[in-house]
Design an enzyme around this catalytic site. Structure first.
Site, PDB file in Angstrom:
ATOM      1  N   CYS A 117      22.705 -69.167 -35.361  1.00  0.00           N
ATOM      2  CA  CYS A 117      23.497 -68.905 -34.315  1.00  0.00           C
ATOM      3  C   CYS A 117      23.118 -69.471 -33.292  1.00  0.00           C
ATOM      4  O   CYS A 117      22.144 -69.418 -32.688  1.00  0.00           O
ATOM      5  CB  CYS A 117      23.907 -67.346 -34.236  1.00  0.00           C
ATOM      6  N   HIS A 118      24.139 -70.420 -32.405  1.00  0.00           N
ATOM      7  CA  HIS A 118      23.725 -71.028 -31.089  1.00  0.00           C
ATOM      8  C   HIS A 118      23.638 -69.847 -30.162  1.00  0.00           C
ATOM      9  O   HIS A 118      24.489 -68.907 -30.076  1.00  0.00           O
ATOM     10  CB  HIS A 118      24.771 -71.880 -30.688  1.00  0.00           C
ATOM     11  N   ASP A 137      24.241 -43.283 -35.304  1.00  0.00           N
ATOM     12  CA  ASP A 137      23.218 -42.622 -34.584  1.00  0.00           C
ATOM     13  C   ASP A 137      23.506 -41.672 -34.019  1.00  0.00           C
ATOM     14  O   ASP A 137      22.656 -40.608 -34.105  1.00  0.00           O
ATOM     15  CB  ASP A 137      22.453 -43.780 -33.974  1.00  0.00           C
TER      16      ASP A 137
END
Lengths: 162, 162, 162, 162, 162, 162
Positions: F75-76, F125
């Site tokens: 990914c850039h 979570d």
């Protein structure tokens, strides 16, 4: 006036700035650490050595500026074009000043304030073996230029207890 | 007394703590943001909404505590066992308090001070659209327990201008 | 000539590049790991398996390139437009080559050198159970184009001991 | 002997070390940067100033050691108990040495090698405005102690071209 | 039963685990990506090449497991002792399974679930040029052992739509 | 059609996008967590308190979006101009929607999908002390606009099991 970091549902969000033009922006922030005269003296002595307290702290501050968007949840991640941190060692403490610049769609106030904060925390860390009672004081924005919301220059009335 | 973060060559280093025993350690730090009464009022109003300023700031502070060793160059990276941040909203500002705990070979003063600093910076970020003149004040260590160097409790004499 | 990363006070700073134009920039770096012939053979055999040493190392190198400004204190954080890493497995070692591109205000030499370094370190990590005596050699900039300071092409005279 | 970082399916994995005892572990790594005599001279002159090349690089190396498990995919994230980096400035370059310690279930070779690599990359970054032809050479493990796999001391036969 | 991640003031906090004993802990999580049969075929073909989709994704998942406490605000930062990710390629998609282990004071459910999630996201990224309609499904905890709160084994009744 | 993330040698690489024009780009992704009715009820009750489950999760999602290029190997790294996350609490679960924007050379699909994933993981979570059997479902791209490859709007045919 209203807080801009909340969406219609009342939840925090990273406000959209895609329609803003890229412009040159600068922010200057300051801060101070109060410390005992003896601690000041030890920092001064160290400045003639290879790895002094201020060198470590200033590097931490510059690296901290680059981490701002990773630390402040609603901050945009932007490429900074320059960061400069300077010190003024007084009898009873140390003054820190950070100047941050970018060419972009949002200001860099948070980057300047973060640079000052991380620099101050690192000074504390480097000196805490001799002085745990140091206090970080007056972290504030001094100046902000660029962007369409207008410049901000801290006035005398803004200074509170210095 | 001397600075412990420098080696024989005079350069900064991460001091070796491998011979220290693991022990329970606690650190408590505080800080304050001075802000206009109107800003305080807006924060209060937001507290009844879904995503208030203080929630965002407190989460940032907890995440910041976990990043301490990534921010402060000579800080040891240690697993924290708990982080708790609380607020006290006054007429002219906001008080922040962070308590950090670990079971390990080094203290968590820097983690507590970093938690307070990042919390304060995030409050600034969330409120800066209405008040750029806010000042972060009095970031200080209140208490430190555990470890062989002895406990530190901030005394009255340590309090400077509050 | 002088070091550009120091301010007037003699302290390190992130040099301001806000006045530079955005331009296409490329940097190519190389490096080598010397290793025993047996280790080379084991890497080769692994290349026909699902998760070979070179795949892991090349991914680490690409991710490392993106972390450059987080690792090198005075490096600007810039969006990279492309990263490509290639290998040449020799009888006594492995050659690594990284090419990094951006459109921006600063060059990407450090990103290319960091990509090579992290790739090499990962090769070491993946092979160290069989060969701890491996040596990382000749990490160097091969080429740099774009920007007003002119292109750099590594000359024969620059090659030292290959 | 075989590569330990691959599972039964032939894919890379972080090898399980939960059954190993915690023990004191040390690793020492070295590296070198070849540079022109003029660059060496400029570094030397800077050492009497406030923020010299070596201070910045050494701090970067220490912070890099703490990021090792974030950079090297199969590396375990472990708390380091100490990191120390030293320099030896020669006529034609700079020698770097890093010593890393932990009390834990895995060795710290990668942390020591990473510390040397990031230090070297930062030296390159700080000096590249005057010398782009510098070459990073001979990054190697010198010593490793602790753990059940036995100690490693780099022998004369391991030294290749120094 | 109640949510444990909130303090007395009703604010989120990182719950204190310093009094818990270190124990061996394991967590296994799974997930699935639904994709077109053609995409599955392309992944299969790539598996005989050097850098296949699954290698990249599995490395990302392992690195993601190590970043869990940086991503999930109230998660404790703990050293992991092992991470293993495996795949099962079906006609209409890919099953992912992650097993994470530690010796410590808190469980590693979140690390296993994060490993699966980042692995799945990377598969999506690597394949999205041919198939943007892929769907990540059924990320769930399969098993958790260790710690005083008792083991968790996902029962048949827990399975919802597979 | 072919996978774009592999170079001529068959290895993964970060595809070069330097020749693409900067353009405004938007991506919208969604996801869902199935949970017991009792858990839904507890989340609802918490929404009237100061630090509710959804606030924490939404902040984590926004911060996660900014970390996308650090998590997804190819990914850039790009500056995001805005991130907005919203919720829809149903009887048997929670729907999550993320919208991400940028002005740049690559799309932000991965950022939107990552935002949804990290938000969902954080919900898990925060609620796992009362419900470990929750399942994260249907993480999918809803819409993508901008760039020359054309817009993507998820069609009815793409919806699989909702």
């Amino acid at each position: 006036m209203e807080f801009t970091h909340f969406n219609d549902a009342g939840r925090a969000y990273m406000v959209e700035v895609g329609d803003k033009d890229d412009s040159k922006r600068t922010a200057v922030a300051k801060g101070r650490i109060e410390m005992g005269a003896e601690t000041v003296e030890m920092i001064k002595e160290g400045m003639v050595k290879k790895g002094d307290v201020l060198s470590v702290s200033q590097i931490a501050g510059i690296m901290g500026a680059k981490k701002t968007s990773d630390l402040i949840p609603m901050c945009h991640n932007i490429p900074l074009t320059g960061v400069d941190i300077s010190f003024n060692l007084k009898e009873d403490g140390l003054e820190i000043r950070a100047e941050v610049k970018t060419v972009g769609k949002t200001g860099v106030e948070m980057e300047a304030l973060t640079a000052v904060s991380i620099t101050a925390l690192t000074v504390y860390d480097m000196c805490k073996s001799v002085d745990k009672a140091m206090v970080i004081e007056e972290i504030a924005l001094l100046k902000k230029t660029g962007g369409k919301s207008g410049d901000f220059i801290r006035g005398e009335g803004d200074e509170k207890d210095s």
